[in-house]
Design a protein around this motif. Sequence first.
Motif, PDB file in Angstrom:
ATOM      1  N   ARG A   1       0.700  -0.914   0.752  1.00  0.00           N
ATOM      2  CA  ARG A   1      -0.092   0.348  -0.121  1.00  0.00           C
ATOM      3  C   ARG A   1       1.035   1.242  -0.214  1.00  0.00           C
ATOM      4  NH1 ARG A   1      -2.995   3.237   3.189  1.00  0.00           N
ATOM      5  NH2 ARG A   1      -1.635   2.275   5.633  1.00  0.00           N
TER       6      ARG A   1
ATOM      7  N   SER B   1       0.085   4.281   0.734  1.00  0.00           N
ATOM      8  CA  SER B   1       0.324   5.461   2.115  1.00  0.00           C
ATOM      9  C   SER B   1       0.646   5.326   2.700  1.00  0.00           C
ATOM     10  CB  SER B   1      -1.463   5.488   2.061  1.00  0.00           C
ATOM     11  OG  SER B   1      -1.917   4.308   2.252  1.00  0.00           O
ATOM     12  N   THR B   2       0.837   3.236   3.281  1.00  0.00           N
ATOM     13  CA  THR B   2       1.791   3.302   4.404  1.00  0.00           C
ATOM     14  C   THR B   2       2.449   3.782   4.732  1.00  0.00           C
ATOM     15  OG1 THR B   2       1.535   0.821   3.423  1.00  0.00           O
ATOM     16  CG2 THR B   2       2.979   1.170   5.477  1.00  0.00           C
TER      17      THR B   2
ATOM     18  N   TYR C   1       4.991   6.026  -3.208  1.00  0.00           N
ATOM     19  CA  TYR C   1       5.256   5.721  -1.486  1.00  0.00           C
ATOM     20  C   TYR C   1       4.679   7.522  -1.016  1.00  0.00           C
ATOM     21  CZ  TYR C   1       5.944   0.697  -1.450  1.00  0.00           C
ATOM     22  OH  TYR C   1       5.607  -0.213  -1.969  1.00  0.00           O
TER      23      TYR C   1
ATOM     24  N   GLN D   1      -9.798  -6.741  -0.658  1.00  0.00           N
ATOM     25  CA  GLN D   1      -8.511  -6.188  -1.469  1.00  0.00           C
ATOM     26  C   GLN D   1      -9.314  -4.050  -2.477  1.00  0.00           C
ATOM     27  OE1 GLN D   1      -9.097  -9.751  -3.602  1.00  0.00           O
ATOM     28  NE2 GLN D   1      -6.693 -10.194  -2.884  1.00  0.00           N
TER      29      GLN D   1
ATOM     30  N   THR E   1      -8.594   0.881   0.390  1.00  0.00           N
ATOM     31  CA  THR E   1      -6.568   1.727  -0.229  1.00  0.00           C
ATOM     32  C   THR E   1      -6.620   2.165   1.943  1.00  0.00           C
ATOM     33  OG1 THR E   1      -7.830   3.758  -0.061  1.00  0.00           O
ATOM     34  CG2 THR E   1      -7.219   2.481  -2.241  1.00  0.00           C
ATOM     35  N   GLN E   2      -7.340   1.632   2.273  1.00  0.00           N
ATOM     36  CA  GLN E   2      -6.870   2.337   3.746  1.00  0.00           C
ATOM     37  C   GLN E   2      -6.371   1.766   4.788  1.00  0.00           C
ATOM     38  OE1 GLN E   2      -7.701   6.073   4.387  1.00  0.00           O
ATOM     39  NE2 GLN E   2      -8.780   5.114   2.416  1.00  0.00           N
TER      40      GLN E   2
ATOM     41  N   THR F   1      -3.707  -2.329   4.796  1.00  0.00           N
ATOM     42  CA  THR F   1      -2.809  -3.338   4.112  1.00  0.00           C
ATOM     43  C   THR F   1      -3.549  -4.287   4.233  1.00  0.00           C
ATOM     44  OG1 THR F   1      -0.649  -1.671   4.530  1.00  0.00           O
ATOM     45  CG2 THR F   1      -0.512  -3.858   4.125  1.00  0.00           C
TER      46      THR F   1
END
Length: 534
Positions: free
Chosen positions: A61, A63-64, A88, A276, A279-280, A282
């Motif tokens: 992901r 935005s991690t 990222y 899946q 997107t918030q 992982t």
Amino acid sequence: MAETSLPLRHFGDIRYALLQRQEIALVDVREEASYADGHPLFAVNIPLSKLEIEILNRIPRLSTPVTLYDNGEGLAQVAARRLIALGYGNVALLAGGLQGWREAGGELFIDVNSPSKAFGELVESRAHTPSLAAEEVNALLQSGEPVVVLDSRRFDEYQTMSIPGGISVPGAELVLRAKDLAPSPETKIIVNCAGRTRSIIGTQSLVNAGVRNPVYALRNGTIGWTLAGLALEHQQSRRYGEVSETAQLQAARSAREVADRAGVKRIKLADLAALQQQTQRTVYLFDVRDAEEYAAGHLPKARHVPGGQLVQETDHYASVRGATIVLIDDKKARAEMSASWLAQMGWDVAVVDDASRESFTARGDWKPAVPPLSELPEVEPTELAAWLEAGDTQVLDFTTSANYAAGHIPGAAWLQRSLLTLQGDAALPKAERYVVTCGSSLLARYAVEELTALTGKPVTVLKGGNAAWRAAGLPVEQGETRLLQRRDDRYRRPYEGTDNSAAAMQAYLEWEYGLIAQLDRDGTHGFNVLTLHA
């Protein structure tokens, strides 16, 4: 790039995220041997030299929150630039690097897969996992009593060395296969690995699942066997067979009860699809069956990781602490038991309840996601042989040092991409043209742009890599013939291979014995061991 030009995260920020079970990826970008010398408990090792071919699978992901560090070498800054270029959006450096962590009072763990190994020690301490010393197991084997030895490592590890008469049954397979391998409840079951962790987890899996047989871990595994002066077997091929329907049903029922007690969640395929798409958070999807079953058919986007290895090497596969892990197994027991351990290790974990062979529409091996590259110049193996004969070409091999030593293109020099960062073109042999390669040339491709900029010379990719060179019947040479740097890409594990010194093996065991005290000092593990009467 100066450290101050990138955001910083401090020791306290990382510790808070771990205690709150927030998502965090703390990444050590040094080579594995340096990482194994000391790192924070939940730091994962993704070396700068392999960043592109690992990062999208281990931190999927974009935005991690990713925090990078080294030990003052300047690798983390380069890694940060590469991650930002890949998209990222939440990348920071660890304030002060590894030294900053130490100075802030952070605990450092040596070796690899430290969370899993420390967890194994905690399991033995709290669950009182039964074990027998090597001498006791050897006496049992000589006595004529009914006893089976089940080796819970990977099959390739088992083949390297094994207990006499041992059968390869990798960890997640134990509960599924035990009834068929020891049908009489009078038969004693001995579970071993090379050291301690997989012996403990495998034995406790059988105990937790209510197997009626007496079950014991071989204390200290093949290390303990060797230190006792006992002989090991080599290149054995004994493996489990097909599971009977009765054993499968019983194992699935028992494993589900254990997973329920551990707090494992259950989802349907429709729930997985929704997970899946969001997107918030992982989400890792792992198929924990054996390799043959996976290749014959699996769920699209599922990565194959046998359950025992997933528990042993969780940090390598699920590199975002605080993420969600979803497991799939049409026979149920392997996913349920693996999930039960992951839940005890503090992971949010679920098992897909309605997975079946009909769902497994994808075929073949798992294919890692890698960043796209523009088209690069390539050379066929036979043409490269002609170039080398002419004498104006230098081959640079970016494979593992072990693969290089085992066999490489004559005259090829071995290096890691991080050397280019540390030393630039000064590290390279002079040539009019460079050809890059590795096992398949996948990793080597990512070095082309940097090499071209450093040297100003043409850089070409060997099409198909070293595998294609061998397939063409071209000569190879062996040994450390042209190393451009020390072999620090892999930490030498004291429990692997057959040529380790007794002192190294004993020191490794002493380290494992001390892991519980280290967990207490660190205070961030979040482990919760399931006991039979909890």
